[in-house]
Design an enzyme around this catalytic site. Structure first.
Site, PDB file in Angstrom:
ATOM      1  N   GLU A 311     -85.766  12.781  27.081  1.00  0.00           N
ATOM      2  CA  GLU A 311     -84.579  12.340  26.346  1.00  0.00           C
ATOM      3  C   GLU A 311     -84.920  11.802  24.961  1.00  0.00           C
ATOM      4  O   GLU A 311     -84.389  10.801  24.509  1.00  0.00           O
ATOM      5  CB  GLU A 311     -83.816  11.288  27.158  1.00  0.00           C
ATOM      6  N   ASP A 388     -80.602  13.280  38.402  1.00  0.00           N
ATOM      7  CA  ASP A 388     -80.482  12.000  37.692  1.00  0.00           C
ATOM      8  C   ASP A 388     -79.485  11.089  38.400  1.00  0.00           C
ATOM      9  O   ASP A 388     -78.335  10.983  37.969  1.00  0.00           O
ATOM     10  CB  ASP A 388     -80.028  12.251  36.245  1.00  0.00           C
ATOM     11  N   GLU A 416     -74.859   4.302  38.222  1.00  0.00           N
ATOM     12  CA  GLU A 416     -74.583   4.887  36.905  1.00  0.00           C
ATOM     13  C   GLU A 416     -73.580   6.031  36.986  1.00  0.00           C
ATOM     14  O   GLU A 416     -72.773   6.222  36.089  1.00  0.00           O
ATOM     15  CB  GLU A 416     -75.895   5.383  36.292  1.00  0.00           C
TER      16      GLU A 416
END
Length: 712
Positions: A311, A388, A416
């Site tokens: 990332e 993820d 998340e």
């Protein structure tokens, strides 16, 4: 005036019921360490076991913490705390190690053997005789073991069980990872600001730091990474080292080491080297000098956590080096101080070099060839699944595939992608599902681990985690890090009894709610193995239609691959062949949709809409049924909570009820938006009895969340 007298037993019962029904409002700050008054009979029993508290030998900061916690807990449960004393009497609560009380094991071979099996952090609790007196014994081999034992004994006392027990952690490293930034913002944050006030440190030390330490020690968590994995170079400068040292001083008595996330290119970005190449001597020397500087300020500093070449983060691949080259360079710097390096396996292909077939394969492809090439003090930290932190993923194929490399599990506590702190989703079931998975290499996932890390959901909100039920995920993570073979339901029962009430009328229904909550979220967000369906960047709300992002593997359409013919990601040999990364037994089972678990079906298979499901429905009808069940179960969560209203304090009842009301709206939104989109793609009519979405598809596509938590 007439006076009425009740039998003592009946009076006690009525007082107990009144205390339950008319409980004082609570704000959640005390977490599971509430220590509320016990019923009269339980108080009588406990008082007889705690006439005084005895700790032989000189006190230490850790034993001071244990004694303070025992006195705090007993004062709360009994109305007053017993005094500490130098000698035992009948009914003493005795805290002892063999070094503090040599006579403890001198003539007791069985006790000596029991303690020897517990290691440095384990403890045992029992009723026994010491020096001729009947005592309650908390024994361990170290002061930190005594602290853990004190918390375990208080836990039992609070929920009505102080039976003999012994326990030792099965994992050496049990850490929290904070995604906290130096300006106190929190990446994906939803429970307030970071608890670490870097601006005020080192002089200003919030009481919350100590209470944070108490809560973590009660679970056996023994380390914390203070800053975000998307790290800044400034965190390794002298001023921030001093701030970190101040936090370390507070956490140390509770057995918690501090760690820092290190940005790989720190020396280059601080203009102190000309490169960040891990094989460059100047870089190696810089990190050795920096480690010396840190350990001079923090002698028990744990080490570094590193996110590299992922990332946009810099890493060794920028210099055509491997992950092992980068990790080993840092490991050499901290090795003289007995430090470790936790190197994350969460990687993305470099920008502009997108994987052609499957994002899920990259970590395995990069790390499997490096098995056995990492230094002894490097642990590779692997997320529970290959994408993820999705609501559900199969276990990561690296577990069981790197037998020569110590691995750490990285779990989310943060939710998340599961509704942040708004939606109730007890993650204990997810942790258990992953840990007990059979890798078919002779071990379960849990048995492949050397440590565990949990991405923390802790913030400055008064209740710590944004909502009361999100505290349970912190609790469950800690208990499973201590014992990965523990059961999620047992942990939920413990948490409910400690956090709300041991009254079965309260704890039982709450546990039932918790055990269906995560599956409800999976069903209304990502049923049947769908994944990565969330909106762009903010990870909040449905957006299965997004297809215009820079990288293919950032787009939801990349993952669900819905078209006129069907839906799902083909990871079999005729597709990306990601199944090849698992053991042959798993690959064979999952290669056939008929033997693939339904909850992972669309993770591994692209199937036609009319594929016949075991229920007798078509895949299209089954998908809609799962969405509907998610909504129905969410409404059931709310209804069950409403039924508990007379038994819950008004403040927490209202707060949870509002969250559950919001969750119903979230569930309906997810269901309607996804059904509208998939109907537009498939061209299929809704089966009879299925309610159509409340709005046309364009309505859902137009929704925006520019200021979702963690987005500024």
């Amino acid at each position: 005036m007439m006076r009425f007298f009740l039998p003592a037993a009946l009076a006690g019962l009525l007082l107990s019921l009144a205390a339950t029904v008319f409980a004082a409002d609570e704000d959640g700050y005390d977490l599971w360490l509430r220590y509320r008054p016990l019923e009269r009979a339980a108080q009588t029993t406990l008082k007889a076991q705690t006439r005084n508290i005895v700790l032989p030998g000189a006190p230490t900061p850790t034993t001071d913490a244990a004694l303070a916690e025992l006195q705090r807990g007993l004062k709360g449960m009994l109305g007053q705390a017993p005094a500490t004393a130098a000698t035992t009497v009948d009914g003493s609560l005795l805290l002892a190690t063999p070094s503090r009380l040599p006579s403890l094991t001198a003539a007791d071979a069985a006790l000596r053997a029991d303690l020897a099996a517990l290691g440095d952090e384990g403890y045992l609790l029992r009723q026994t005789r010491v020096h001729g007196h009947k005592v309650t014994l908390v024994a361990a081999n170290s002061d930190i073991g005594l602290l853990y034992g004190a918390f375990a004994w208080l836990r039992g006392a609070a929920i009505g069980g102080t039976a003999a027990a012994s326990s030792a952690p099965k994992l050496q490293l049990r850490l929290l990872n904070h995604w906290d930034n130096l300006d106190r913002s929190v990446e994906r944050g939803y429970s307030g600001q970071s608890i670490w006030d870097w601006w005020g440190l080192p002089e200003i030390k919030d009481q919350r730091y100590t209470d944070y330490a108490r809560a973590n020690a009660s679970l056996g968590i023994n380390g914390t990474v203070l800053n975000n994995v998307n790290s800044k170079p400034e965190v390794l400068t002298a001023s921030f080292i001093a701030k970190t040292a101040a936090v370390a001083d507070i956490l140390r008595p509770y057995g918690i080491k501090v760690y820092l996330s290190a940005r790989f290119s720190t020396p280059l970005e601080l203009h102190e080297t000309s490169t960040a190449d891990p094989l460059a001597p100047e870089v190696q020397q810089w990190w050795k000098n920096k480690a010396d500087e840190i350990y001079k300020a923090i002698p028990d500093f744990g080490g570094f956590l590193v996110k590299a070449n992922s990332e946009g983060q810099p890493g060794p691949q920028d210099y055509h080096r491997t992950h092992a080259d980068g990790a080993n360079m840092l490991a050499a710097a901290v090795a003289p101080h007995k430090g470790i390096v936790m190197w994350r396996a969460f990687v993305y292909a470099p920008k502009g070099a997108h994987l052609a077939d499957d994002r899920a394969k990259q970590a395995y492809e990069e790390f499997k060839p490096l098995d056995g090439k990492f230094a002894a003090n490097v642990l590779v930290q692997v997320k529970n699944g290959a994408i993820d932190f999705q609501p559900r993923e199969p276990f990561h194929p690296l577990f069981g595939a790197m037998p020569k490399t110590p691995l750490m599990m990285e779990f989310q506590i943060t939710k998340e992608y599961l509704g942040y702190s708004t939606d109730m989703a007890y993650l204990g079931t997810m942790y258990e599902e992953t840990l007990e998975s059979d890798t078919h290499t002779g071990k379960t996932v849990a048995q492949t681990l050397s440590g565990m890390a949990g991405v923390a959901n802790i913030g400055s909100d008064r209740n710590w985690s944004g909502s009361h039920f999100d505290q349970a995920n912190w609790y469950a993570y800690g208990r499973l890090a201590w014992n990965p073979q523990a059961k999620a339901r047992d942990i939920a029962a413990e948490w409910a009894a400690l956090t709300f009430s041991p009254d079965r009328r309260v704890a039982g229904p709450i546990v039932d709610m918790m055990m269906i909550s995560r599956e409800a979220v999976v069903n209304y967000m990502t049923p049947l193995g769908l994944h990565h369906m969330m909106g762009t960047s903010h990870h909040h709300g449905p957006a299965p239609w997004v297809d215009n992002l820079e990288r293919p593997d950032w787009n939801p359409v990349y993952y669900h691959r819905a078209d006129r013919n069907g839906i799902g990601f083909n990871r079999t040999a005729s597709g990306s062949n990601a199944l090849e990364q698992y053991a042959p037994e798993i690959a064979r089972q999952y290669a056939d949709p008929r033997t693939t678990p339904e909850q992972l079906l669309l993770w591994f298979h692209h199937l036609p809409w009319d594929y016949a499901m075991p229920s007798g429905r078509t895949l299209w009808a089954e998908l809609l049924a799962r969405y509907d069940k998610g909504v129905a179960d969410t409404r059931q969560l709310h209804a069950r909570w409403v039924a508990l209203k007379p038994l819950i304090d008004a403040r927490r009842y209202a707060d949870v009820e509002q969250h559950l009301t919001r969750q119903i709206n979230n569930a309906v939104l997810w269901r309607d938006a996804c059904v509208a989109y998939f109907q537009s793609v498939s061209g299929l009519p809704l089966p009879p009895g299925v309610q159509p979405p409340a709005h046309p598809l364009e309505y859902y596509k137009a929704l925006r969340y520019p200021y979702a938590p963690g987005r500024g």
